[in-house]
Design an enzyme around this catalytic site. Structure first.
Site, PDB file in Angstrom:
ATOM      1  N   ASP A 130       0.789  -1.254   0.000  1.00 19.38           N
ATOM      2  CA  ASP A 130       0.000   0.000   0.000  1.00 19.38           C
ATOM      3  C   ASP A 130       0.816   1.297   0.000  1.00 19.38           C
ATOM      4  O   ASP A 130       0.427   2.276   0.661  1.00 19.38           O
ATOM      5  CB  ASP A 130      -0.965   0.015   1.197  1.00 19.38           C
ATOM      6  CG  ASP A 130      -1.936  -1.142   1.181  1.00 19.38           C
ATOM      7  OD1 ASP A 130      -1.882  -1.957   0.230  1.00 19.38           O
ATOM      8  OD2 ASP A 130      -2.737  -1.261   2.128  1.00 19.38           O
ATOM      9  N   GLU A 163      -4.589  -0.852  -1.344  1.00 18.15           N
ATOM     10  CA  GLU A 163      -5.906  -0.927  -0.695  1.00 18.15           C
ATOM     11  C   GLU A 163      -6.851   0.009  -1.430  1.00 18.15           C
ATOM     12  O   GLU A 163      -6.499   1.170  -1.713  1.00 18.15           O
ATOM     13  CB  GLU A 163      -5.814  -0.514   0.778  1.00 18.15           C
ATOM     14  CG  GLU A 163      -7.189  -0.561   1.471  1.00 18.15           C
ATOM     15  CD  GLU A 163      -7.171  -0.129   2.930  1.00 18.15           C
ATOM     16  OE1 GLU A 163      -6.088   0.017   3.512  1.00 18.15           O
ATOM     17  OE2 GLU A 163      -8.279   0.073   3.470  1.00 18.15           O
ATOM     18  N   LYS A 168      -6.610  -4.908  -3.208  1.00 21.07           N
ATOM     19  CA  LYS A 168      -7.259  -5.586  -2.081  1.00 21.07           C
ATOM     20  C   LYS A 168      -8.303  -4.661  -1.454  1.00 21.07           C
ATOM     21  O   LYS A 168      -8.044  -3.468  -1.285  1.00 21.07           O
ATOM     22  CB  LYS A 168      -6.210  -6.022  -1.049  1.00 21.07           C
ATOM     23  CG  LYS A 168      -5.398  -4.893  -0.440  1.00 21.07           C
ATOM     24  CD  LYS A 168      -4.287  -5.468   0.433  1.00 21.07           C
ATOM     25  CE  LYS A 168      -3.483  -4.402   1.124  1.00 21.07           C
ATOM     26  NZ  LYS A 168      -4.189  -3.615   2.105  1.00 21.07           N
ATOM     27  N   LYS A 193      -7.641  -4.859   4.696  1.00 24.00           N
ATOM     28  CA  LYS A 193      -6.319  -4.524   5.234  1.00 24.00           C
ATOM     29  C   LYS A 193      -5.311  -5.625   4.899  1.00 24.00           C
ATOM     30  O   LYS A 193      -4.156  -5.344   4.605  1.00 24.00           O
ATOM     31  CB  LYS A 193      -6.398  -4.307   6.750  1.00 24.00           C
ATOM     32  CG  LYS A 193      -7.431  -3.262   7.188  1.00 24.00           C
ATOM     33  CD  LYS A 193      -7.225  -1.906   6.544  1.00 24.00           C
ATOM     34  CE  LYS A 193      -8.230  -0.881   7.028  1.00 24.00           C
ATOM     35  NZ  LYS A 193      -8.196   0.351   6.220  1.00 24.00           N
ATOM     36  N   VAL A 222       3.134   0.370   4.298  1.00 18.45           N
ATOM     37  CA  VAL A 222       2.405   1.131   5.315  1.00 18.45           C
ATOM     38  C   VAL A 222       0.975   0.587   5.435  1.00 18.45           C
ATOM     39  O   VAL A 222       0.445   0.054   4.464  1.00 18.45           O
ATOM     40  CB  VAL A 222       2.372   2.629   4.938  1.00 18.45           C
ATOM     41  CG1 VAL A 222       3.783   3.190   4.935  1.00 18.45           C
ATOM     42  CG2 VAL A 222       1.688   2.903   3.604  1.00 18.45           C
ATOM     43  N   THR A 223       0.394   0.755   6.608  1.00 15.06           N
ATOM     44  CA  THR A 223       1.033   1.200   7.827  1.00 15.06           C
ATOM     45  C   THR A 223       1.374  -0.029   8.662  1.00 15.06           C
ATOM     46  O   THR A 223       0.714  -1.075   8.553  1.00 15.06           O
ATOM     47  CB  THR A 223       0.129   2.157   8.654  1.00 15.06           C
ATOM     48  OG1 THR A 223      -1.062   1.476   9.039  1.00 15.06           O
ATOM     49  CG2 THR A 223      -0.220   3.382   7.858  1.00 15.06           C
ATOM     50  N   CYS A 229      -2.141  -2.514   7.759  1.00 16.21           N
ATOM     51  CA  CYS A 229      -2.094  -3.447   6.629  1.00 16.21           C
ATOM     52  C   CYS A 229      -0.859  -4.340   6.638  1.00 16.21           C
ATOM     53  O   CYS A 229      -0.925  -5.495   6.203  1.00 16.21           O
ATOM     54  CB  CYS A 229      -2.223  -2.679   5.318  1.00 16.21           C
ATOM     55  SG  CYS A 229      -3.884  -2.005   5.130  1.00 16.21           S
ATOM     56  N   GLN A 277       8.142 -13.466  21.699  1.00 13.23           N
ATOM     57  CA  GLN A 277       7.774 -14.859  21.962  1.00 13.23           C
ATOM     58  C   GLN A 277       8.416 -15.818  20.953  1.00 13.23           C
ATOM     59  O   GLN A 277       7.781 -16.740  20.440  1.00 13.23           O
ATOM     60  CB  GLN A 277       6.252 -15.042  21.951  1.00 13.23           C
ATOM     61  CG  GLN A 277       5.522 -14.106  22.924  1.00 13.23           C
ATOM     62  CD  GLN A 277       4.031 -14.274  22.843  1.00 13.23           C
ATOM     63  OE1 GLN A 277       3.485 -15.265  23.344  1.00 13.23           O
ATOM     64  NE2 GLN A 277       3.360 -13.323  22.215  1.00 13.23           N
TER      65      GLN A 277
HETATM   66  C1  C5J Z   1      -3.142   0.567   5.530  1.00 14.20           C
HETATM   67  C2  C5J Z   1      -4.844   1.785   6.683  1.00 14.20           C
HETATM   68  N1  C5J Z   1      -2.642   0.377   4.310  1.00 14.20           N
HETATM   69  N2  C5J Z   1      -4.006   2.235   7.619  1.00 14.20           N
HETATM   70  N3  C5J Z   1      -4.406   1.034   5.642  1.00 14.20           N
HETATM   71  O1  C5J Z   1      -2.458   0.337   6.511  1.00 14.20           O
HETATM   72  O2  C5J Z   1      -6.021   2.045   6.763  1.00 14.20           O
END
Ligand code: C5J
Length: 234
Positions: free
Chosen positions: A26, A74, A131, A134, A159-160, A164, A204
């Protein structure tokens, strides 16, 4: 192709480059530039700027090494039939998903804001995966693409971090992929979420995967050593 040892947390991970894909999540104008989706939610999009050169370095190295590179975006169909009302109606953004903004309709395929930023523009042979959610596996053909190329390992940038990137890594981890997140190639509007998000992945014993960075990825990709089967002449 060659096997590499990538230094990472919680420990170094051996990767066959022929079975490794770079997935860039994204890196769209809607998230990185003023006037896009990210800013409509009240975020300071300049916080994501440092991710761009780091991603670019890894992208160049991955291309030079012949890795499969997949870009995701996205967004939603122009008719918004794939946009859940629960997503569209949520919160109090300055401009809602589907409404007109300075880069076209917010988070809608085909609009300028939906494009990947020019610095990371896909090459014609690199798959670009649209897509609606996310996660990059949800309602997409990512798994099919990876299976057709016999990919086992995902280097993940974009990102972010906590949205996503995290969702995709969790989906990939559950499907059996080794997911290595390159920390400086990811970013968030919330630095604390970025830091904690990375920690959550490697904690972990690597509950969701591994965390490395662009320098260590470049060192590993550029130091390709022959895979064991080639050393044996097989
Ligand atoms: C993504 C969002 N790409 N933060 N989307 O992380 O809404």
């Amino acid at each position: 192709m060659a096997e590499i040892l990538l230094e990472a947390e919680p420990q170094a991970v051996a990767l066959d480059l022929a079975r490794t894909a770079l997935v860039i999540i994204d890196m769209q104008r809607d998230f990185l530039e003023p006037g896009g989706f990210g800013e409509t939610l009240g975020n300071d999009v300049s916080l994501l700027a440092p991710v761009v050169p780091a991603c670019r370095r890894v992208l160049d190295a991955a291309r030079a090494a012949g890795l499969l590179v997949i870009h995701t975006r996205e967004g939603h169909r122009p008719d918004m039939a794939d946009a859940p009302p629960a997503k569209v109606e949520r919160g109090t953004p300055s401009t809602r998903i589907g409404c007109a903004g300075p880069m076209g309709r917010i988070l809608i395929r085909g609009e300028a804001g939906h494009d990947i930023i020019p610095e990371l523009a896909p090459l014609p042979h690199e798959p670009v995966l649209d897509k609606p959610g996310k996660g990059a596996f949800y309602q997409t053909d990512l798994e099919l693409m990876l299976r057709n190329r016999r990919i086992e390992n995902l280097l993940v940038c974009g990102v972010t971090t906590e949205v996503c990137v995290h969702t995709t890594v969790r989906e990939g981890n559950d499907r059996g992929y080794r997911c290595i997140v390159l920390g400086d190639c990811c970013g968030s509007y919330f630095p604390v979420f970025h830091e904690i998000g990375l920690k959550m992945i490697a904690a972990q014993g690597g509950i969701f995967g591994w965390v490395s960075d662009s320098s260590r990825a470049l060192a590993a990709i550029c130091s390709k050593r022959p895979a064991a089967h080639s050393e044996m002449g097989l």
